[in-house]
Design a protein around this motif. Structure first.
Motif, PDB file in Angstrom:
ATOM      1  N   CYS A 199       1.785   5.067   0.760  1.00 52.05           N
ATOM      2  CA  CYS A 199       1.409   5.936   1.879  1.00 52.05           C
ATOM      3  C   CYS A 199       1.899   7.356   1.628  1.00 52.05           C
ATOM      4  CB  CYS A 199       2.007   5.427   3.195  1.00 52.05           C
ATOM      5  SG  CYS A 199       1.504   3.761   3.657  1.00 52.05           S
ATOM      6  N   ASN A 200       1.089   8.331   1.995  1.00 52.55           N
ATOM      7  CA  ASN A 200       1.523   9.716   1.943  1.00 52.55           C
ATOM      8  C   ASN A 200       2.503   9.992   3.073  1.00 52.55           C
ATOM      9  OD1 ASN A 200      -0.008  10.463  -0.283  1.00 52.55           O
ATOM     10  ND2 ASN A 200      -1.780  11.031   0.959  1.00 52.55           N
ATOM     11  N   CYS A 252       0.871  -1.192   0.000  1.00 54.41           N
ATOM     12  CA  CYS A 252       0.000   0.000   0.000  1.00 54.41           C
ATOM     13  C   CYS A 252       0.894   1.224   0.000  1.00 54.41           C
ATOM     14  CB  CYS A 252      -0.901   0.044   1.234  1.00 54.41           C
ATOM     15  SG  CYS A 252      -1.922  -1.399   1.521  1.00 54.41           S
ATOM     16  N   GLY A 298      -0.392  14.129   5.550  1.00 58.01           N
ATOM     17  CA  GLY A 298      -1.554  13.435   6.110  1.00 58.01           C
ATOM     18  C   GLY A 298      -1.296  11.999   6.497  1.00 58.01           C
ATOM     19  N   GLU A 325      -1.946   9.276   4.906  1.00 56.37           N
ATOM     20  CA  GLU A 325      -2.976   8.308   4.545  1.00 56.37           C
ATOM     21  C   GLU A 325      -2.387   7.128   3.784  1.00 56.37           C
ATOM     22  OE1 GLU A 325      -3.069  11.469   3.669  1.00 56.37           O
ATOM     23  OE2 GLU A 325      -4.830  12.423   4.587  1.00 56.37           O
ATOM     24  N   THR A 326      -2.986   5.952   3.994  1.00 61.15           N
ATOM     25  CA  THR A 326      -2.571   4.734   3.312  1.00 61.15           C
ATOM     26  C   THR A 326      -3.523   4.444   2.171  1.00 61.15           C
ATOM     27  OG1 THR A 326      -1.641   3.816   5.342  1.00 61.15           O
ATOM     28  CG2 THR A 326      -2.123   2.256   3.575  1.00 61.15           C
TER      29      THR A 326
END
Length: 395
Positions: free
Chosen positions: A72-73, A70, A78, A80-81
């Motif tokens: 990720c940011n 995944c 942030g 987020e994944t």
């Protein structure tokens, strides 16, 4: 559901020295270059968060594996994944697969594996690369094999998308390209420049979507018709109570050479859901399981298939947390009612003695572990609704 740790050059694994030596000499290697720090990456039943020195995974036992990741940011954006992406790989002893991270599509590009010179350079420099490779999580190997021992390379290739990627979120496109209002008029569809009068009208205006070609999982379709052509009403009723005809049709069409591959498909669907986070995998697992469990005649004729089914279910249900059933499987009491039919048929006349005893032990195991009551039959008096063929009526 997967363990998540930091994978880096300092990762260690607790295993027997002989096993470690064997995997070091015979194990395969995934060289994954450019994977951004913080990416969630895993193989089989375990995942990690990629560290700054990560360059791949070593000491991988030969055989079938599921690589998943995944994007990720960064924390300052942030953190987020993104949705999980995975692919099934069948690795050979001492094989090296080389992939580069493509930041544009946030995916691994394995095209470098086709370049023999480049792979040769990686192999020659493997000793220098070794400190940057994390060891395969050998502690999950037994669990992984128990979940996939019926899945072979040919079956995995046939079932996974043509794109080679198993994606948690489907890549969908509109069935019809309706760019302008006149396009909707030509299709006799509601216009979008007027106010909706109801929720239903609003839903009808949404574009109908379909998976992008090459991205859909290629499961064996469950037969929609449970009875043979020209069946009488009595035969239709019987085939609706005993799904053996539908099961035989599926096996003949999709698993004719190796009927036991249907258990591999059941495992493939389960792994796609449990590890790949693909809900379509759960839906197919549920439908295929119902077909198998509600085929009474097949249970008498296909002893090995059903002995294998019990073993597959034993390991699958052993890996699901109890609260999972509350969230998903308990909808319409699917699993308990399906297994209730299975245990009832397994205790019927003509069933092999070994299969009968194995089913009794499995039933006792599930009753103890999950406190499920398979003796209650609340739907015993419910009518069975069957679909009659065209032209057949009941006077």
């Amino acid at each position: 559901m997967n363990a998540s740790t930091k994978i880096s050059a300092t990762a260690t694994v607790d295993m027997d020295p002989e096993v470690a030596r064997g995997l070091f000499e015979e194990g395969a290697t995934l060289v994954l270059l450019g994977v951004p720090e913080g990416t969630e990456l895993g193989i089989d039943y375990k995942s990690w968060q990629v560290g700054p020195r990560f360059r791949g995974v070593k000491m991988i036992p030969p055989g079938l594996h599921f690589l998943h990741y995944c994007s990720c940011n960064a924390p300052d954006r942030g953190g987020e994944t993104g949705p999980r992406t995975g692919l099934f790989l069948t690795l050979k002893p001492r094989e090296i697969l080389l992939a580069n991270w493509d930041p544009k599509v946030e995916d691994l590009d394995f095209s470098a594996t086709q370049n023999e010179d480049e792979v040769g350079r990686v192999r020659a420099g493997l000793r220098d690369l070794d400190p940057f490779l994390g060891p395969y999580p050998y502690e999950v190997m037994r669990k992984w094999v128990s979940l996939t021992d019926k899945v072979n390379q040919e079956l995995a290739t046939r079932l996974q998308p043509l794109s080679g990627r198993v994606c948690a979120f489907s890549d969908v496109i509109p069935e019809l390209q309706l760019t302008h209002t006149k396009d909707r008029d030509e299709q006799n569809l509601p216009r979008n420049d007027t106010e909706c009068q109801s929720m239903r009208e609003g839903l009808d205006r949404l574009p109908r979507m379909k998976p992008r070609e090459g991205t859909e999982l290629r499961f064996s379709p469950i037969p929609r018709q449970n009875y043979p052509p020209g069946a009488t009403p009595a035969q239709i009723t019987q085939c609706s109570l005993d799904l053996s005809y539908a099961l035989d049709s599926l096996l003949e069409k999709h698993h004719q050479q190796q009927p036991l591959n249907v258990l591999g498909e059941l495992q493939f669907a389960f792994v796609c859901f449990l590890i790949g986070n693909v809900y379509e995998g759960f839906e197919h697992w549920k439908r295929l399981l119902a077909l198998l469990c509600r085929s009474e005649e097949a249970m008498r004729q296909r002893r090995d298939l059903y002995l294998g089914l019990i073993a597959v279910l034993y390991h699958q249900l052993g890996e699901i947390p109890p609260d999972f059933f509350v969230d998903i499987v308990s909808q319409d009491n699917f699993l308990t009612s399906t297994l209730q039919d299975f245990f009832q048929f397994a205790s019927g006349p003509g069933v092999d003695g070994t299969l009968r005893k194995r089913a009794e032990k499995f039933k006792a195991h599930l009753t103890k572990k999950f406190c499920w009551d398979f003796e209650v039959d609340p739907d015993d008096c419910d009518p069975v609704v069957v679909e009659l063929p065209d032209g057949v009526t009941l006077d």
